[in-house]
Structures are given as structure tokens and as C-alpha cells.
Design a protein around this motif. Structure first.
Motif, mmCIF file in Angstrom:
data_model
loop_
_atom_site.group_PDB
_atom_site.id
_atom_site.type_symbol
_atom_site.label_atom_id
_atom_site.label_comp_id
_atom_site.label_asym_id
_atom_site.label_seq_id
_atom_site.Cartn_x
_atom_site.Cartn_y
_atom_site.Cartn_z
ATOM 1 N N ARG A 142 40.736 -20.524 25.004
ATOM 2 C CA ARG A 142 41.520 -20.354 23.774
ATOM 3 C C ARG A 142 42.861 -19.653 23.998
ATOM 4 N NH1 ARG A 142 38.053 -23.762 23.176
ATOM 5 N NH2 ARG A 142 35.940 -23.070 22.794
ATOM 6 N N ILE A 147 54.805 -17.902 8.425
ATOM 7 C CA ILE A 147 54.363 -18.947 9.345
ATOM 8 C C ILE A 147 53.109 -19.652 8.847
ATOM 9 C CG2 ILE A 147 53.823 -19.459 11.761
ATOM 10 C CD1 ILE A 147 54.959 -16.342 12.029
ATOM 11 N N ALA A 191 45.903 -20.933 22.102
ATOM 12 C CA ALA A 191 45.868 -20.719 20.646
ATOM 13 C C ALA A 191 46.256 -19.273 20.348
ATOM 14 C CB ALA A 191 44.491 -21.040 20.086
ATOM 15 N N VAL A 192 45.699 -18.342 21.119
ATOM 16 C CA VAL A 192 46.035 -16.926 20.946
ATOM 17 C C VAL A 192 47.535 -16.720 21.198
ATOM 18 C CG1 VAL A 192 45.642 -14.592 21.846
ATOM 19 C CG2 VAL A 192 43.703 -16.138 21.544
ATOM 20 N N ALA A 193 48.017 -17.340 22.268
ATOM 21 C CA ALA A 193 49.435 -17.205 22.615
ATOM 22 C C ALA A 193 50.330 -17.780 21.522
ATOM 23 C CB ALA A 193 49.713 -17.919 23.946
ATOM 24 N N GLY A 214 49.712 -17.864 18.319
ATOM 25 C CA GLY A 214 49.766 -16.873 17.241
ATOM 26 C C GLY A 214 50.734 -15.747 17.560
ATOM 27 N N ILE A 215 50.621 -15.212 18.763
ATOM 28 C CA ILE A 215 51.466 -14.064 19.133
ATOM 29 C C ILE A 215 52.939 -14.465 19.169
ATOM 30 C CG2 ILE A 215 52.001 -12.382 20.946
ATOM 31 C CD1 ILE A 215 49.051 -12.387 21.710
ATOM 32 N N VAL A 272 51.262 -12.757 6.806
ATOM 33 C CA VAL A 272 52.471 -13.282 7.450
ATOM 34 C C VAL A 272 52.237 -14.585 8.199
ATOM 35 C CG1 VAL A 272 53.575 -11.029 7.719
ATOM 36 C CG2 VAL A 272 52.080 -11.912 9.528
ATOM 37 N N PHE A 273 50.976 -14.922 8.365
ATOM 38 C CA PHE A 273 50.643 -16.099 9.185
ATOM 39 C C PHE A 273 49.352 -16.701 8.652
ATOM 40 C CE2 PHE A 273 48.614 -18.375 12.583
ATOM 41 C CZ PHE A 273 49.590 -18.778 13.490
ATOM 42 N N CYS A 329 46.494 -9.395 26.098
ATOM 43 C CA CYS A 329 45.460 -9.730 25.125
ATOM 44 C C CYS A 329 44.383 -10.570 25.799
ATOM 45 C CB CYS A 329 46.065 -10.528 23.968
ATOM 46 S SG CYS A 329 44.937 -10.732 22.578
ATOM 47 N N ALA A 387 48.828 -8.901 17.608
ATOM 48 C CA ALA A 387 50.254 -8.561 17.616
ATOM 49 C C ALA A 387 50.638 -7.765 16.365
ATOM 50 C CB ALA A 387 51.089 -9.832 17.729
ATOM 51 N N GLY A 388 49.672 -7.451 15.516
ATOM 52 C CA GLY A 388 49.910 -6.520 14.410
ATOM 53 C C GLY A 388 50.172 -7.136 13.054
ATOM 54 N N GLY A 389 50.080 -8.477 12.920
ATOM 55 C CA GLY A 389 50.404 -9.108 11.641
ATOM 56 C C GLY A 389 49.203 -9.262 10.729
ATOM 57 N N LEU A 398 43.506 -14.543 15.829
ATOM 58 C CA LEU A 398 43.266 -13.426 16.746
ATOM 59 C C LEU A 398 44.569 -12.967 17.401
ATOM 60 C CD1 LEU A 398 40.256 -12.894 19.038
ATOM 61 C CD2 LEU A 398 42.510 -12.658 20.050
ATOM 62 N N GLY A 399 45.385 -13.925 17.807
ATOM 63 C CA GLY A 399 46.658 -13.584 18.449
ATOM 64 C C GLY A 399 47.572 -12.812 17.510
ATOM 65 N N VAL A 400 47.731 -13.318 16.287
ATOM 66 C CA VAL A 400 48.625 -12.655 15.336
ATOM 67 C C VAL A 400 48.099 -11.262 15.001
ATOM 68 C CG1 VAL A 400 49.632 -12.768 13.025
ATOM 69 C CG2 VAL A 400 49.380 -14.844 14.372
ATOM 70 N N ASN A 454 41.564 -18.590 16.656
ATOM 71 C CA ASN A 454 42.132 -17.919 17.825
ATOM 72 C C ASN A 454 43.626 -17.644 17.659
ATOM 73 O OD1 ASN A 454 40.035 -17.412 19.998
ATOM 74 N ND2 ASN A 454 39.530 -19.468 19.300
ATOM 75 N N MET A 455 44.317 -18.460 16.876
ATOM 76 C CA MET A 455 45.702 -18.117 16.510
ATOM 77 C C MET A 455 45.676 -16.853 15.654
ATOM 78 S SD MET A 455 47.265 -21.814 15.507
ATOM 79 C CE MET A 455 47.204 -23.176 16.654
ATOM 80 N N ALA A 514 54.077 -7.183 3.703
ATOM 81 C CA ALA A 514 54.275 -7.891 4.964
ATOM 82 C C ALA A 514 54.849 -6.975 6.040
ATOM 83 C CB ALA A 514 55.188 -9.081 4.753
ATOM 84 N N ILE A 520 50.588 -22.878 10.164
ATOM 85 C CA ILE A 520 50.281 -23.884 11.187
ATOM 86 C C ILE A 520 49.040 -24.659 10.778
ATOM 87 C CG2 ILE A 520 49.543 -24.311 13.577
ATOM 88 C CD1 ILE A 520 51.212 -22.052 14.518
ATOM 89 N N ARG A 529 54.522 -17.046 17.801
ATOM 90 C CA ARG A 529 55.104 -17.419 16.507
ATOM 91 C C ARG A 529 55.402 -16.164 15.681
ATOM 92 N NH1 ARG A 529 54.832 -22.680 14.143
ATOM 93 N NH2 ARG A 529 54.388 -24.126 15.825
ATOM 94 N N TYR A 530 54.498 -15.187 15.760
ATOM 95 C CA TYR A 530 54.695 -13.975 14.980
ATOM 96 C C TYR A 530 55.737 -13.056 15.616
ATOM 97 C CZ TYR A 530 53.757 -9.558 12.646
ATOM 98 O OH TYR A 530 53.905 -8.383 11.960
ATOM 99 N N ARG A 531 55.788 -13.036 16.936
ATOM 100 C CA ARG A 531 56.756 -12.186 17.624
ATOM 101 C C ARG A 531 57.627 -13.033 18.561
ATOM 102 N NH1 ARG A 531 56.224 -7.053 16.577
ATOM 103 N NH2 ARG A 531 54.238 -6.252 15.823
#
Lengths: 350, 242
Positions: B71, A44, B74-76, B78-79, A17-18, B65, A64-66, A59-61, A56-57, A186, A46, B81-83
Motif C-alpha cells: 500500500r 483534495i 496509496a499512503v504516499a 495521501g501524503i 481536508v482530504f 511512514c 501527515a497531520g490532515g 492513512l497517509g494524510v 491507505n490514502m 481545516a 480522490i 497530495r496533502y503536503r
């Protein structure tokens, strides 16, 4: 389709999804394909400011479960190691593609297999492993993307697709149907109870790899090791050819396995009993492939490096068989003749 | 009788590990009050930094998180954009946001990510023992500037908020100071604005909080507040920057 594009399309169909990536040769077609295709399916993309930011993006996604992926080539993958270690420590699933090029340092942009140690032995700090899969054709690169995302989710662990510049750039026809699975995959993310979604109707979730309380980090490491053990038992994969009668077995992965395969068929036409073990999972290394092969007298390990997988083959055969090696790195792709010259005393002309 | 003041739901009832006189506890509480008041606790995802606030997730009662040092944005990214329906904020110190994470900070801001950033500037690295931060004042003594910060060797205090204000995509930047009860109230109102901006999809919002670190300033709690008011806020003037 090129290998790079096949990997990207496979990822989209597997439910990625990302995607975040930073330009680096020889994997740029992958990023460009994702830029176009992710927009088409309303997901998405980027282009990040650095490989560090990309991982690290990711890691964030993932937190958040994606289903999420990044890709790069050797020097860029080195930059991502910080994030990979954190992903492993936080037990977060993701897919990382490394289309390897020559190193060390900035090296060059020619195909190489010199990142085997980095990929299979951890790479970043701490006791961890990524699952590593090595496709050797464009079709397999596409197909393995489904396994990669499945394995990542099943074990909550980073998965690395280890290809090389040759595979990334090479064009081959593939079967690739844009089925409904693209959207189905997805939507799988809702099942992740640990994911950060906002603490509605549940207690807060925390994603972390920091454990300061005495003994806690050791406990976490034991959990990780138990998981790695399970992966080692269950997820070894390889292709074995002519192992029933082979006296000499080539061991090679990825692009090098294509060369080994050609050699093997050539030698068999001359009546020589040659076989091939092609590891598909590099971690876990397919130890099982080397069991119960009493007829084999020698293994010949072929790599586009100066002997990295070689160490795992030696461990696999426990010094009971002869293990020989031929490798070139720094962008040189070995030719069949030079391999023949080294290992087969009688002059063999294919 | 109507109850008009109580312990925030978003704050766990724990004693924090922060030193006496530290500003982190105050800002943790302000954020918790704001999250409660905006009724967004079930939507919030925070990013905890590396630094003294590394275990902020122990204190907050919502999803958090971890991020590697620098970083967080960058983590934020990702989160969020996805949510996009969740409310995502980072909580970062001066080393995290303005030294090791400068690139992530500038680029998340320049992309105009719809995020809220709470930036704690205490002019020093607290977690690791009081080393020089990018925001350390000239002449300020730290573990790595024992003779005081010397501009000829280490440059000048980095005004990251003023830098970020130059970016078109940045919507809101304010600098506040925890130097007095009034300062605390202003801090709350600025952070609340930064959260509200995200709820209303306005875009990248950052609040820089001048925050006391009595331990590594080698001052009493009271002296620290005076120092913020009389010295630090001369270098870093409080008020709306953008």
C-alpha cells in the motif's frame, strides 16, 4: 438534504481536508457531494482505485497531520479493515463512514444494521477499538461529524460513523450554516507534533505499528488499552426518553430508533409506561444509560440484524432484567405492527 | 584542507540487520547521499515497505511512514497530495510493488502522482524466507518453487517497469543493477534523477534496482553479483525504459 450529503457537508465544515472514496451503493451521493464541494473549498478529492487504496490514502494524510475521511458501505468497509487496523495501531485519527447495507457477502443495497459487531469489536486484526457513532436523523448525521473529527484528533483514533441505507438516502431539512469554522477547522492540523511534515528543526518522526523488540508491542498494547479505558469512561453518549417512569424500555439505534420512538409514543398514548434508550456512541457502549433504572422490568432490543447490539445490552444489565429481542436483517425494515405483535399480548392498536 | 567525503547526515550510524552481500544497505546509503546532496532532508517523507526493508526508518534520519504490504503508493499519494511541498518517496520490494501492491502501483502511476519510487528487485521474497516473487526467473529455485519456476504453473517474470512505461502519466523509468561499482554509481545517478524530477514537479518517476540476495539465491556475495550481470539482467535489461 439526504443523510449522505449532510455527512459530507458536516465533514467539510469540520475541517476535512482530504477525502478518498470508491463507488458503492447506497452511499454514492456522499462521494459525489465531496467531489463537488471539496473542489469548491480548494481541498483534495480522490476517487481511488479501490477501498483498500482509499483507506491507505487516508492513512497517509492522517500521518501527515490532515483531517481526513473516507466512506463506503458494508462490503467496502470489509475491504478497509486492513487499513483501519493499521490506523489504530499507528494511533492515527480519521473518520470512516459506513452506510450499511444488507449482507453477508454482496448482500443487497437495502438498509441494514448487520455491521455492528465489525464496527464496535475491532473489525480488523489485533486488540483495538474504533470509536463508533450512530446518527438517527439527517440533522444528527451532520452534527456528529464535528464530534467525530474532534474525538479522532483528541484520542488519535479512528472514528466510524455507522449509518444505514435508509439514513443515507433519506431527505430531511437541516440547519447547516457554512460558517467560518470551515476554514478554521481545516487549519487545526499544525498542532499535531507527531505528524510527518519533514524533520525541520526537530528530530525525525516515525509513524508505525511494527514493534519487534521483545516486550515493546505489549507495552504499546497497554498504552492503547489505557486510552480505550479513558474513552469508555468519558465518551459514552445516548438519548434517554421517559426513563423515569418506564416499565418497558426499547433499546435501538439509528434508523431502528426512529421506529422505536414512534412505537413508544403510540404506546404511551394508550397509557403504557414505555421508554427508549438510544445509544449514540455504540463504542463506547453507553453502559451508564442502564444504571439506576429500578423501575424498568424489561428491555426490548430492536435491530436490523439478528442480535448484535443485543449482546452489549445483556452485558449492560448483567442478567438482572429481562432482555428481549426483535430483529430483521437482509434489507427488511421492521414494521411497528410486527413488533407489537411479538411483545404486547393484549392487542394494541396505535 | 577540504573534506570531500563523509558519512551522510541522512543515514544513522547503525549496523543494519541485512545479510552479508545484500543490496538494501547500499541503496539506503545512496538515497541518504542523494537526500543530503539535494539538501532536502528536512522536506523528505519516506514510505517504508513490508519486506526486508520494513524497518528502514531505523536507518534513515528523516521522517518515515509505515505502509501495509503493497500500500506504499496509496499512503504516499495521501501524503504528497496533502503536503505537495514535501518530497515523498516509496522504497518497495518486488513482492510489495509488483504482486500485492500492483493495483496501487499502476493507479498511482496512472494518476501521475509526483512521487519517487525506488523499486528493489531481487527476484525473491527475502523477509519471509525466500519464496517465489513475481520477478523470480524461470527455473529459479525458491521455497515455493523447489523444482524451479515453471511457466506453465506460475507464469513468467513480471516486467512491471515495462508495463508502467506504457502509461501516459509516467515520466521516468530506469532499470539499474548493483552488479559492480559502476552499477552502483549508475544506480545513484538514476535515483538522483528520480528525486530531482519530483523537486522540479515533473511527475511519477521510478527506478528499478536489480539487487543481490545471496541468502535466498544460495550464492556467495560475489556469485550474486555475477548472476545479476550474467543471468538476471538478461531477463531484466538495464537502461532507460522511459
Amino acid at each position: 438534504m439526504t443523510g449522505n450529503e449532510a455527512i459530507a457537508e458536516g465533514a467539510v465544515q469540520a475541517g476535512c481536508v482530504f477525502y478518498a472514496g470508491y463507488p458503492i451503493t447506497p452511499q454514492n451521493e456522499l462521494t459525489a457531494y465531496m467531489a463537488k464541494r471539496m473542489a469548491e473549498v480548494g481541498r483534495i478529492f480522490i476517487q481511488s482505485e479501490s477501498e483498500l487504496a482509499a483507506i491507505n490514502m487516508v492513512l497517509g494524510v492522517s500521518a501527515a497531520g490532515g483531517r481526513v475521511m473516507t466512506s463506503s458501505s458494508s462490503p467496502g468497509i470489509s475491504l478497509k479493515q486492513e487499513g483501519i487496523s493499521y490506523l489504530a495501531g499507528c494511533q492515527l485519527p480519521c473518520v470512516i463512514v459506513n452506510i450499511m447495507r444488507g449482507g453477508p457477502g454482496l448482500g443487497n443495497i437495502a438498509p441494514s444494521q448487520s455491521d455492528y459487531f465489525q464496527a464496535t469489536k475491532g473489525g480488523g486484526h489485533g486488540d483495538y477499538h474504533s470509536i463508533v457513532l450512530a446518527p438517527s436523523s439527517v440533522q444528527e448525521a451532520f452534527d456528529l461529524m464535528f464530534s467525530a473529527f474532534e474525538l479522532a484528533d483528541r484520542y488519535r483514533n479512528p472514528v466510524i460513523i455507522l449509518g444505514d441505507g435508509m439514513l443515507g438516502q433519506m431527505m430531511e431539512p437541516i440547519y447547516c450554516t457554512r460558517k467560518k469554522r470551515t476554514t478554521q477547522n481545516a487549519q487545526r492540523t499544525t498542532q499535531k507534533k507527531w505528524a510527518l511534515t519533514g524533520c525541520k528543526a526537530r528530530s525525525p518522526n516515525i509513524i508505525r505499528s511494527l514493534f519487534l523488540a521483545e516486550g515493546k508491542l505489549e507495552e504499546i498494547n497497554k498504552i492503547l488499552q489505557k486510552k480505550y479505558k479513558k474513552i469508555q469512561v468519558q465518551e459514552q453518549s445516548w438519548e434517554g426518553l421517559f426513563l423515569e417512569d418506564a416499565h418497558t424500555v426499547f433499546v435501538a439505534y439509528g434508523t431502528m430508533a426512529r421506529i422505536a420512538r414512534g412505537l413508544m409514543y403510540g404506546l404511551r398514548k394508550k397509557g403504557m409506561k414505555v421508554g427508549l434508550i438510544r445509544p449514540i456512541s455504540l463504542w463506547p457502549f453507553p453502559l451508564k444509560a442502564f444504571c439506576n433504572l429500578p423501575g424498568v422490568r424489561r428491555y426490548i432490543v430492536l435491530e436490523m440484524s439478528y442480535g448484535q447490539m443485543l449482546e452489549d445490552v445483556r452485558l449492560a444489565v448483567e442478567r438482572k432484567k429481562s432482555v428481549e429481542f426483535f430483529g430483521r436483517a437482509g434489507g427488511g425494515i421492521p414494521k411497528e405492527e410486527e413488533i407489537l405483535k411479538k411483545f404486547f399480548k393484549k392487542k394494541v392498536e396505535l | 584542507m577540504k573534506k570531500i567525503f563523509s558519512y551522510p547526515t541522512s543515514l544513522n550510524k547503525l549496523t543494519t540487520h541485512y545479510c552479508a552481500g545484500c543490496g538494501h544497505g547500499i541503496v539506503h546509503r545512496l538515497i541518504s547521499e542523494i537526500v543530503d546532496e539535494l539538501n532536502i532532508r528536512e522536506k523528505v517523507i519516506a514510505i517504508a515497505p513490508v519486506g526486508c526493508a520494513v524497518i528502514a526508518y531505523n536507518y534513515w534520519n528523516f521522517d518515515v511512514c509505515e505502509a501495509a504490504h503493497g500500500r506504499a503508493l496509496a499512503v504516499a499519494t495521501g501524503i504528497k497530495r496533502y503536503r505537495p511541498d514535501n518530497i515523498v518517496f516509496t522504497y518497495q520490494g518486488d513482492g510489495d510493488l509488483a504482486a500485492i501492491g500492483t493495483s496501487e502501483t499502476i493507479h498511482a502511476a496512472n494518476r501521475g502522482e509526483n512521487l519517487t519510487v525506488v523499486f528493489i528487485n531481487n527476484a525473491v521474497y527475502g523477509m519471509t524466507g525466500g519464496q517465489m516473487a513475481p520477478t523470480t526467473l524461470l527455473g529459479q529455485k525458491t521455497a515455493t518453487t523447489p523444482a524451479g519456476r515453471d511457466a506453465s504453473l506460475t507464469g513468467y517474470p513480471l516486467k512491471i517497469s515495462e508495463l508502467l512505461a506504457q502509461l501516459t502519466a509516467v515520466k521516468y523509468i530506469e532499470r539499474v543493477a548493483l552488479d559492480s561499482p559502476q552499477g552502483v554509481l549508475k544506480t545513484k545517478s538514476a535515483i538522483k534523477q528520480a528525486f530531482r524530477n519530483q523537486v522540479e514537479n515533473i511527475g511519477f518517476s521510478l527506478v528499478e534496482v536489480l539487487s543481490p540476495c545471496p541468502t535466498y539465491w544460495q550464492m556467495s556475495a560475489k556469485q550474486s553479483l555475477d548472476w545479476i550481470r550474467d543471468v538476471m539482467s538478461r531477463e531484466f535489461p538495464v537502461g532507460r525504459i522511459k
